[in-house]
Design an enzyme around this catalytic site. Structure first.
Site, PDB file in Angstrom:
ATOM      1  N   THR A   1      -6.122   2.038   9.175  1.00 44.80           N
ATOM      2  CA  THR A   1      -5.267   3.124   9.687  1.00 44.80           C
ATOM      3  C   THR A   1      -6.090   4.129  10.504  1.00 44.80           C
ATOM      4  O   THR A   1      -5.630   4.623  11.539  1.00 44.80           O
ATOM      5  CB  THR A   1      -4.545   3.830   8.514  1.00 44.80           C
ATOM      6  OG1 THR A   1      -3.771   2.850   7.819  1.00 44.80           O
ATOM      7  CG2 THR A   1      -3.631   4.941   9.001  1.00 44.80           C
TER       8      THR A   1
ATOM      9  N   GLU B   1       0.821  -1.213   0.000  1.00 45.67           N
ATOM     10  CA  GLU B   1       0.000   0.000   0.000  1.00 45.67           C
ATOM     11  C   GLU B   1       0.854   1.262   0.000  1.00 45.67           C
ATOM     12  O   GLU B   1       0.647   2.167  -0.804  1.00 45.67           O
ATOM     13  CB  GLU B   1      -0.949   0.013   1.208  1.00 45.67           C
ATOM     14  CG  GLU B   1      -1.733   1.312   1.288  1.00 45.67           C
ATOM     15  CD  GLU B   1      -2.818   1.339   2.345  1.00 45.67           C
ATOM     16  OE1 GLU B   1      -2.804   0.498   3.257  1.00 45.67           O
ATOM     17  OE2 GLU B   1      -3.677   2.234   2.239  1.00 45.67           O
TER      18      GLU B   1
ATOM     19  N   ILE C   1      -0.820  -1.631   7.685  1.00 39.26           N
ATOM     20  CA  ILE C   1      -1.867  -1.379   8.695  1.00 39.26           C
ATOM     21  C   ILE C   1      -3.187  -1.261   7.945  1.00 39.26           C
ATOM     22  O   ILE C   1      -3.431  -0.268   7.252  1.00 39.26           O
ATOM     23  CB  ILE C   1      -1.621  -0.090   9.515  1.00 39.26           C
ATOM     24  CG1 ILE C   1      -0.287  -0.148  10.262  1.00 39.26           C
ATOM     25  CG2 ILE C   1      -2.776   0.117  10.506  1.00 39.26           C
ATOM     26  CD1 ILE C   1      -0.028   1.039  11.189  1.00 39.26           C
ATOM     27  N   ASP C   2      -4.019  -2.272   8.047  1.00 41.77           N
ATOM     28  CA  ASP C   2      -5.348  -2.184   7.448  1.00 41.77           C
ATOM     29  C   ASP C   2      -6.291  -1.730   8.553  1.00 41.77           C
ATOM     30  O   ASP C   2      -6.510  -2.455   9.533  1.00 41.77           O
ATOM     31  CB  ASP C   2      -5.781  -3.538   6.871  1.00 41.77           C
ATOM     32  CG  ASP C   2      -7.104  -3.389   6.148  1.00 41.77           C
ATOM     33  OD1 ASP C   2      -7.258  -2.422   5.381  1.00 41.77           O
ATOM     34  OD2 ASP C   2      -8.006  -4.209   6.386  1.00 41.77           O
TER      35      ASP C   2
ATOM     36  N   ASP D   1      -6.014  -4.629   0.622  1.00 41.23           N
ATOM     37  CA  ASP D   1      -7.050  -4.801   1.656  1.00 41.23           C
ATOM     38  C   ASP D   1      -7.689  -6.190   1.548  1.00 41.23           C
ATOM     39  O   ASP D   1      -8.263  -6.690   2.516  1.00 41.23           O
ATOM     40  CB  ASP D   1      -8.186  -3.776   1.492  1.00 41.23           C
ATOM     41  CG  ASP D   1      -7.720  -2.336   1.603  1.00 41.23           C
ATOM     42  OD1 ASP D   1      -6.974  -2.039   2.535  1.00 41.23           O
ATOM     43  OD2 ASP D   1      -8.096  -1.509   0.740  1.00 41.23           O
TER      44      ASP D   1
ATOM     45  N   ASP E   1      -0.648  -4.994   3.134  1.00 38.62           N
ATOM     46  CA  ASP E   1      -1.200  -3.811   3.793  1.00 38.62           C
ATOM     47  C   ASP E   1      -0.591  -3.782   5.194  1.00 38.62           C
ATOM     48  O   ASP E   1      -0.943  -4.607   6.048  1.00 38.62           O
ATOM     49  CB  ASP E   1      -2.730  -3.878   3.866  1.00 38.62           C
ATOM     50  CG  ASP E   1      -3.310  -2.530   4.276  1.00 38.62           C
ATOM     51  OD1 ASP E   1      -2.549  -1.713   4.844  1.00 38.62           O
ATOM     52  OD2 ASP E   1      -4.501  -2.291   4.033  1.00 38.62           O
TER      53      ASP E   1
HETATM   54  C1  LIP Z   1      -9.036   0.785   4.784  1.00 41.02           C
HETATM   55  C2  LIP Z   1      -9.988  -0.405   4.787  1.00 41.02           C
HETATM   56  C3  LIP Z   1     -11.291   0.085   5.348  1.00 41.02           C
HETATM   57  C4  LIP Z   1     -11.899   0.897   4.257  1.00 41.02           C
HETATM   58  C5  LIP Z   1     -10.997   2.047   3.847  1.00 41.02           C
HETATM   59  C6  LIP Z   1      -9.534   1.671   3.664  1.00 41.02           C
HETATM   60  P1  LIP Z   1      -6.373   1.176   5.092  1.00 41.02           P
HETATM   61  O1  LIP Z   1      -7.701   0.365   4.557  1.00 41.02           O
HETATM   62  O2  LIP Z   1      -9.602  -1.547   5.301  1.00 41.02           O
HETATM   63  O3  LIP Z   1     -12.144  -0.973   5.688  1.00 41.02           O
HETATM   64  O4  LIP Z   1     -13.136   1.382   4.634  1.00 41.02           O
HETATM   65  O5  LIP Z   1     -11.515   2.562   2.641  1.00 41.02           O
HETATM   66  O6  LIP Z   1      -9.258   1.087   2.421  1.00 41.02           O
HETATM   67  O7  LIP Z   1      -6.302   2.394   4.237  1.00 41.02           O
HETATM   68  O8  LIP Z   1      -6.581   1.507   6.530  1.00 41.02           O
HETATM   69  O9  LIP Z   1      -5.289   0.240   4.828  1.00 41.02           O
END
Ligand code: LIP
Length: 279
Positions: A95, A70, A92-93, A220, A90
């Site tokens: 964030t 990412e 941190i999924d 993601d 990813d």
């Molecule tokens: C996030 C997702 C979240 C989604 C956001 C974003 P990030 O990933 O996991 O569920 O609503 O649009 O993509 O940016 O925290 O890695």
């Protein structure tokens, strides 16, 4: 051949543990927040540090492999899936959850060969849950087997989705209209935990029956998609057709019947593709 990918998976679990430790430490300190593509697309130094840790550790062991991360893509690296062994990361999924210390924050890594997902790892940091899945070998949480609920009746289902602010008024309207259509089927409820990878693991472990989303990215989806499939669930496109990792859209569900019912209700949005620049 298969042993080789198992070795990659074992290494992936180790590096994910290290990443989790880094995230836990960062949660104890002040978190400086930066914006990426919009005021609601956040990134922190920890996202970047964790991605560097993961990629450098894997590169050292597997120097010929490819990566889609990412934060590397945000910094200009290409986002194209090839037949090469590829790590889709990813760091941190969730964030936004991390920034607010809302307890659904994960590290998500999927590994593909010939564009097929071989294994996926999702570590839900604050819950201390390590989800692992290897193609054909089942899905596990902290080493214990998990499976989907098996629910076939949408009206008995708990459905997950995510609702982000959309600058485009039409997109915003369609996203909210979709939520309304699903809610009024009716279903038992809709939840938005805030981490796509964890959402998929919640379906995989039977705590929710479906998750749909348009506008997310391959990093993601890759890790969690493996976990859902190996837990006996289905992963399809938002139209109900074949899942495409670079399409930025998906439905995951405990059964085909639920996935089809959601696909029936959803109005599709044009969300572009992750590999659009490389085509
Ligand atoms: C996030 C997702 C979240 C989604 C956001 C974003 P990030 O990933 O996991 O569920 O609503 O649009 O993509 O940016 O925290 O890695």
């Amino acid at each position: 051949m298969s042993d080789k990918w198992q070795e990659c998976m074992d290494h992936c679990v180790e590096v994910t543990k290290q990443a989790g430790k880094m995230i836990h430490e960062a949660l104890q300190k002040d978190i400086a927040v930066m914006e990426k593509s919009s005021p609601v697309d956040l990134v922190t130094e920890t996202d970047q540090k964790v991605e560097r840790l993961i990629i450098s550790s894997i590169k050292e062991k597997y120097p010929t492999h490819s990566f889609i991360g990412e934060e590397s893509v945000a910094a200009g690296a290409p986002s194209v899936l090839t037949d090469d062994p590829t790590w889709i990361i990813d760091p941190i999924d969730g964030t936004t959850n991390f920034v607010h210390r809302f307890p659904f924050v994960s590290v998500s890594i999927g590994f593909t060969v010939m564009k097929e997902i071989e294994f996926g790892i999702v570590y839900s940091c604050m819950e201390d849950k390590m989800y692992t899945a290897r193609k054909g070998k089942g899905a596990f949480c902290n080493g214990l087997p998990i499976k989907v609920s098996g629910q076939k009746d949408i009206s008995q289902s708990l459905v997950l989705t995510e609702m982000g602010f959309k600058k485009d008024a039409e997109h915003f309207k369609t996203m909210l209209a979709n939520v309304r259509r699903i809610l009024t089927i009716p279903v038992h409820g809709i939840r938005s935990p805030g981490s796509a990878a964890i959402n998929m693991c919640l379906v995989a472990s039977g705590s929710a029956d479906a998750y749909y989303h348009m506008g997310i990215h391959c990093w993601d989806m890759a890790g969690g998609a493996a976990v859902v499939r190996e837990a006996g669930g289905v992963v399809v496109d938002i139209s109900g057709g074949t899942f495409d990792l670079m399409s930025r859209r998906l439905i995951v569900a405990s059964t085909r019947a639920i996935a089809d019912r959601i696909a029936e209700e959803i109005t599709e949005l044009d969300v572009g593709r992750d590999d659009a620049d490389g085509q």
